[in-house]
Motif scaffolding. Structure first.
Motif, PDB file in Angstrom:
ATOM      1  N   UNK A  29       1.542  -0.921   0.453  1.00 31.98           N
ATOM      2  CA  UNK A  29      -0.331  -0.413  -0.016  1.00 31.98           C
ATOM      3  C   UNK A  29       0.671   1.626   0.043  1.00 31.98           C
TER       4      UNK A  29
ATOM      5  N   UNK B 178      -2.781   5.115  -0.555  1.00 30.37           N
ATOM      6  CA  UNK B 178      -3.457   4.553  -1.746  1.00 30.37           C
ATOM      7  C   UNK B 178      -4.067   3.447  -1.617  1.00 30.37           C
ATOM      8  N   UNK B 179      -4.391   3.296  -2.610  1.00 29.69           N
ATOM      9  CA  UNK B 179      -5.339   1.581  -2.226  1.00 29.69           C
ATOM     10  C   UNK B 179      -3.853   0.575  -1.700  1.00 29.69           C
ATOM     11  N   UNK B 180      -5.109  -0.731  -1.631  1.00 30.37           N
ATOM     12  CA  UNK B 180      -3.956  -1.823  -1.762  1.00 30.37           C
ATOM     13  C   UNK B 180      -4.087  -2.762  -3.225  1.00 30.37           C
TER      14      UNK B 180
ATOM     15  N   UNK C  96     -12.131  -1.550   2.653  1.00 31.11           N
ATOM     16  CA  UNK C  96     -12.411  -2.042   0.339  1.00 31.11           C
ATOM     17  C   UNK C  96     -13.025  -3.593   0.051  1.00 31.11           C
TER      18      UNK C  96
ATOM     19  N   UNK D 276      -8.919  -5.786  -5.708  1.00 32.75           N
ATOM     20  CA  UNK D 276      -9.099  -4.812  -4.726  1.00 32.75           C
ATOM     21  C   UNK D 276     -10.154  -3.270  -5.177  1.00 32.75           C
ATOM     22  N   UNK D 277     -10.909  -3.353  -4.988  1.00 30.29           N
ATOM     23  CA  UNK D 277     -11.266  -2.546  -4.920  1.00 30.29           C
ATOM     24  C   UNK D 277     -10.441  -0.318  -4.910  1.00 30.29           C
ATOM     25  N   UNK D 278     -11.029  -0.039  -4.862  1.00 26.72           N
ATOM     26  CA  UNK D 278     -10.326   1.237  -4.907  1.00 26.72           C
ATOM     27  C   UNK D 278     -10.149   1.805  -3.304  1.00 26.72           C
TER      28      UNK D 278
END
Lengths: 118, 110
Positions: free
Chosen positions: A39, A43-45, B86, B101-103
């Protein structure tokens, strides 16, 4: 209670190889899938890949050419190597467990920040 | 590759119900999982297999999945529910199966 702990250098130079180890305690590493997820800050995973205790792997296609995962059942550890790193690989790296018959992550490590910089 | 779409943010007043969506092509045919992540912490599984809750997760957290949308519902929202959420699936439909994964959705408790 199963616990996962990531370890490895917090700073890696560009073009070098990032190496992390996840140590599993409170349970056996055998007969599970184990994953690495990262990550970037804010930001996202992003899933990096997974390894079964037999050594079978699946990698994210976007990283596949640079990723190698391995497992050491005698030490209850599994590892990640990411080669030719750039600043874009700077992130918190998590290790996580996938339960039998599941495709989700039920236990996570606390995460370790890896910075790519000269 | 398979894409999961989440709204960037959802806001809700305490005591109300929050609904966080996760859109994907025929997502109803997949098992959807949800994670809660608070600042500086690792994600925590709150719903798995569309609607099951791990031990220790309050009944206020529930999930559903049909058609092209999966939904995480948080009833009687509390201040402590403020976090990023998520969604996640295993995509076996491509030549390279893997986790998606979704954002992420930031839940703000007003």
């Amino acid at each position: 209670q199963v616990q996962l702990q990531e370890s490895g250098p917090g700073l890696v130079k560009p073009s070098e190889t990032l190496s992390l180890t996840c140590t599993v305690s409170g349970g056996s590493i055998s007969s599970y899938y184990w994953s690495w997820i990262r990550q970037p800050a804010g930001k996202g995973l992003e899933w990096i890949g997974r390894i079964y205790t037999s050594g079978s792997t699946n990698y994210n296609p976007s990283l596949k050419s640079r990723v190698t995962m391995s497992v050491d059942t005698s030490k209850n550890q599994f590892s990640l190597k990411l080669s030719s790193v750039t600043a874009a690989d700077t992130a918190v790296y998590y290790c996580a467990r996938v339960p039998p018959l599941g495709d989700y992550f039920d236990y996570w490590g606390q995460g370790t920040l890896v910075t790519v910089s000269s | 590759s398979y894409v999961l779409t989440q709204p960037p943010s959802v806001s809700v007043a305490p005591g109300q119900t929050a609904r966080i969506t996760c859109g994907g092509n025929n997502i109803g045919s997949k098992s959807v999982h949800w994670y809660q992540q608070k600042p500086g912490q690792a994600p925590v599984l709150v719903v798995y297999d569309d609607s099951d809750r791990p031990s220790g997760i309050p009944e206020r957290f529930s999930g559903s999945n049909s058609g092209n949308t999966a939904t995480l519902t948080i009833s009687r929202v509390e201040a402590g529910d403020e976090a990023d959420y998520y969604c996640q699936v295993w995509d076996s439909s491509s030549d390279h199966p893997g986790v998606v994964f979704g954002g992420g959705t930031k839940l703000t408790v007003l």
